[in-house]
Enzyme design. Structure first.
Site, PDB file in Angstrom:
ATOM      1  N   GLU A 101       1.810 -12.519   8.369  1.00 24.51           N
ATOM      2  CA  GLU A 101       2.429 -11.211   8.478  1.00 24.51           C
ATOM      3  C   GLU A 101       1.395 -10.093   8.678  1.00 24.51           C
ATOM      4  O   GLU A 101       1.577  -9.222   9.507  1.00 24.51           O
ATOM      5  CB  GLU A 101       3.259 -10.958   7.200  1.00 24.51           C
ATOM      6  CG  GLU A 101       3.869  -9.589   7.060  1.00 24.51           C
ATOM      7  CD  GLU A 101       5.090  -9.399   7.941  1.00 24.51           C
ATOM      8  OE1 GLU A 101       5.529 -10.393   8.542  1.00 24.51           O
ATOM      9  OE2 GLU A 101       5.565  -8.266   8.038  1.00 24.51           O
ATOM     10  N   ASP A 102       0.321 -10.136   7.910  1.00 26.37           N
ATOM     11  CA  ASP A 102      -0.587  -8.986   7.834  1.00 26.37           C
ATOM     12  C   ASP A 102      -1.962  -9.185   8.465  1.00 26.37           C
ATOM     13  O   ASP A 102      -2.797  -8.287   8.402  1.00 26.37           O
ATOM     14  CB  ASP A 102      -0.806  -8.588   6.359  1.00 26.37           C
ATOM     15  CG  ASP A 102       0.484  -8.089   5.723  1.00 26.37           C
ATOM     16  OD1 ASP A 102       1.379  -7.686   6.475  1.00 26.37           O
ATOM     17  OD2 ASP A 102       0.586  -8.116   4.491  1.00 26.37           O
TER      18      ASP A 102
END
Ligand code: MN
Length: 757
Positions: A101-102
């Site tokens: 996700e990051d």
């Protein structure tokens, strides 16, 4: 055996300092390693270290809002999962959960480095984190629906997501106030109910308490202050009770019991005080003592011991062993009063919760117990909850495919929400209605004329159907006509939840529509009789109907039909009586064979496997004990060859057995049956009803007597009757007729027991 799970919460609930600010210790990889070592569980440390190094590199340079390096967050999530006893895959996935996700890392890289299981879990988690924050109910439900779909492949996705949310809530103080509230509301409305449904109690309670801190800081602090002001007293009180009970239990030979004290969660107290308007003193289960024993029989015996020690409040006895909650929770709950030695102090109510060790593990870990324990009873319990949860998720997803998605949250919230809802009139006046109440209930709660004249309704300004279920906080506006044009519809009886509304609707029909009622009632009566297969021949019709008129206290057959028509007589509730009368008036004179097909057959219960009865000349045939006479070993019995249902066994003395078989219609279908030798070792369930003079400790004496005779109790219930009488119902296992006689004779010697059925 591991003791409790208080390490999930930062401190023991009982010792929790309610004024402290929630700041989680800065967690490094060393802490995780130490916790894993402490858990005593076998983890693949090489895999975990590899995941840590990978995540640490990927998140390098990133910081959280609080200023800590980002890696602290995945480590904390991994720590929560270790404390829940989750497996290596879960811990690895927790460490990697925000990587895709990051950071620039792709799912393909995860799959190459860590394998497909880990990749699949990370994929699910990444999809979940894309669900935006939105507090509108439909969006919440849509979020839950997508969450369940992502979880369907691997339920660990949801457990890791809950741990992720728990850590985010613990560190929420670093966020902007507006964001704090949005996240808290979502936690309270979506994540806490999911944690509840998965049965992971400490996570559910901490999520609720933390949400409340941000949603109503004043209310939260008020309760914390009350609790911390009484902390010393409370501690002493619980210690005293525990000491007293420990001694008593040993005196009654329950030597292996574990006792612990517990305080209701802040959110639990808040719900009762602020939502239900109770005062702090009116909440009976703020204090609770838990007794953990080895067997179900000991649970009931321990309940007996507590009841001899303190004054029980009979209306507050709940048997969740006989009737478990939907998330698998089992326990006996009862509230007691302990008189204070100090006359200036009030008697203090407290709750006692009694359960076996396995029930306790299910109560604390829920579905996570499936991973925590690999073998033994605890693992079995965990597996059962796991399977139930998995099939529940499947069913929820299926149900959601073809209906409005607003339902999913309601279903999850069902047993977490208080029993009552609070709604408003357009002028802001508050109305309290039971959960499940609809617009119709609301209209009739204002006035019966408002109900009769209602033609439409708006909730929060939007037009809604009249069967819309109301929720706390709704503002409802009823649209009415000047003249009663149509009046209520018959369907409203099914849509209304409160008896108040139903009574008013019925009385309208009773007064306004007699001819119609008679016609409707007659049609319904005929339809239901036909469906039940109860066909009354013309020559018996008058006798049969006269019986019904008399028993319903009506004056004529029209009154009887009319009462059905306006709903005062519910025909399905009348069915047992109608069957009985039918058997007596119509069937009896025809001989037994006429009953077959619509009477006896339904009264059977099937025994799994060999019921302990042998049929002359036939091996291995299906055998059922008839429910009309419930034969027990030792009774003289006879078999009846049914069509397609094997042989049903009756007592020879049963009224459904012809007295002279040679003269009955089908003598060849009656057959000799015997109790087999092994029946001595077999157990039969039977229900006893004890009518008693109520006195303190009565239930205790009954349970103690049963447990001394080594009788296993599968259900126990007591309720107060008029004139200081009480009725105790107990379903117990007995091995024979003689055994049952022995038990009843012992029980009838207990003082206060008047009669036993
Ligand atoms: Mn996260």
């Amino acid at each position: 055996m591991t003791k409790g799970n208080d390490d999930i919460a930062r401190t023991d609930v009982n010792e929790r300092d309610f004024t402290d600010n929630v700041v989680e210790a800065y967690q490094t990889y060393d802490v995780l390693v130490a916790n894993i070592a402490k858990s005593g569980k076998d983890y693949d440390m090489a895999a975990i270290e590899k995941a840590y190094l990978f995540a640490n590199k990927a998140h390098a340079g990133q910081k959280r809002k609080s200023g800590e390096p980002y890696i602290v967050h995945p480590i904390s999530v991994a720590n929560i999962l270790v404390s829940l006893g989750m497996d290596t895959d879960s811990v690895v996935a927790a460490l990697l959960h925000d990587v895709v996700e990051d950071t620039p890392v792709t799912l393909e890289e995860i799959e190459k480095t860590f394998g497909s299981t880990t990749a699949q879990i990370i994929d699910g988690l990444t999809k979940l984190s894309k669900l935006g924050f939105n507090t509108e109910e439909e969006h919440q439900s849509e979020n839950v629906r997508r969450m369940l779909i992502a979880t369907n492949k691997d339920i660990r996705v949801l457990i890791i997501k809950l741990a992720d949310r728990l850590n985010n809530m613990r560190t929420l103080s670093a966020m902007y106030p507006q964001k704090q509230r949005t996240i808290s509301r979502e936690t309270l409305e979506v994540y806490a109910p999911l944690a509840h449904r998965l049965g992971i109690r400490p996570v559910k309670e901490e999520l609720e308490d933390l949400s409340l801190r941000y949603l109503d800081p004043i209310g939260y602090n008020e309760i914390c202050e009350r609790l911390s002001a009484q902390q010393a007293d409370r501690h002493a009180f619980l210690e005293e009770i525990k000491e007293e009970l420990r001694e008593k239990l040993i005196e009654y030979n329950i030597t292996n019991a574990e006792l612990s004290g517990r305080i209701k969660s802040v959110h639990g107290i808040y719900n009762k005080m602020i939502m239900q308007g109770k005062s702090f003193e009116d909440i009976y289960d703020i204090y609770a003592v838990r007794i953990i024993v080895d067997t179900v029989t000991e649970c009931y015996a321990a309940l007996g011991v507590v009841q001899t020690t303190y004054t029980p409040l009979p209306s507050r006895f709940k048997d969740y062993i006989a009737m478990p909650k939907s998330n698998g929770y089992k326990s006996l709950h009862n509230t007691f009063i302990r008189k204070s030695d100090d006359p200036n102090k009030n008697a203090v109510p407290f709750e006692v919760q009694i359960r076996t060790r396995d029930m306790h593990l299910t109560a604390e870990y829920g579905v996570a117990a499936h991973w925590k324990y690999k073998t033994g009873m605890a693992a079995e319990g965990g597996n059962k909850v796991f399977e139930n949860t998995v099939s529940w998720i499947r069913k929820m997803i299926e149900d959601q495919m073809d209906s409005e998605s607003a339902d999913v949250l309601d279903v999850i919230k069902e047993d977490i929400m208080p029993e009552e809802i609070y709604v408003f009139t357009p002028k802001g006046e508050i109305k309290v209605l039971p959960r499940g109440a609809t617009v119709i209930d609301f209209a009739y709660s204002i006035h019966s004329q408002v109900g009769h004249r209602m033609i439409g309704a708006k909730i929060d300004g939007r037009i809604v159907p009249l069967n819309t279920v109301l929720h706390t906080g709704n503002r409802i506006e009823i649209q009415t006509t000047k003249e009663i044009t149509n009046g209520p519809s018959r369907d409203w009886l099914n849509m209304a939840k409160t008896s108040q509304a139903k009574t008013k609707i019925r009385s309208w029909f009773k007064n306004e529509r007699r001819a119609e009622n008679i016609e409707e009632g007659k049609a319904e009566f005929e339809r239901e009789m036909k469906r039940a297969g109860l066909i009354i021949p013309d020559d018996k019709f008058d006798e049969f109907m006269q019986e019904q008129i008399r028993k319903s206290h009506k004056d004529s057959i029209d009154d009887f039909y009319a009462a059905i028509g306006y709903g005062a007589i519910v025909i399905t509730k009348l069915m047992p009586r109608l069957r009985e009368d039918y058997a007596r008036i119509v069937i009896k004179p025809m001989g037994l064979q006429g009953i077959e097909g619509n009477f006896i057959e339904e009264e059977h219960k099937t025994f799994k496997g060999d019921p302990g009865v042998r049929v002359e000349g036939i091996d291995n045939c299906q055998i059922k004990m008839s429910r009309c006479c419930n034969p027990l070993p030792g009774d003289e019995i006879i078999g009846f060859i049914t069509r397609g249902f094997g042989v049903s066994v009756h007592k020879r003395s049963c009224p459904n057995v012809p007295e002279d078989i040679s003269k009955c219609e089908n003598p060849e279908r009656w057959i000799k049956v015997y109790w087999s030798e092994s029946t001595n070792y077999r157990e039969f369930k039977t229900t006893l009803r004890l009518f008693c003079l109520n006195r303190k400790g009565l239930l205790a004496d009954v349970t103690t007597q049963l447990s001394m005779m080594h009788i296993s109790i599968s259900m126990l219930n007591s309720r107060e009757l008029k004139d200081d009488n009480a009725m105790i119902t107990a379903t117990i296992s007995v091995s024979s007729k003689e055994h049952l006689a022995q038990i009843t004779s012992k029980l009838s010697r207990i003082s206060g027991v008047l009669s036993i059925e």
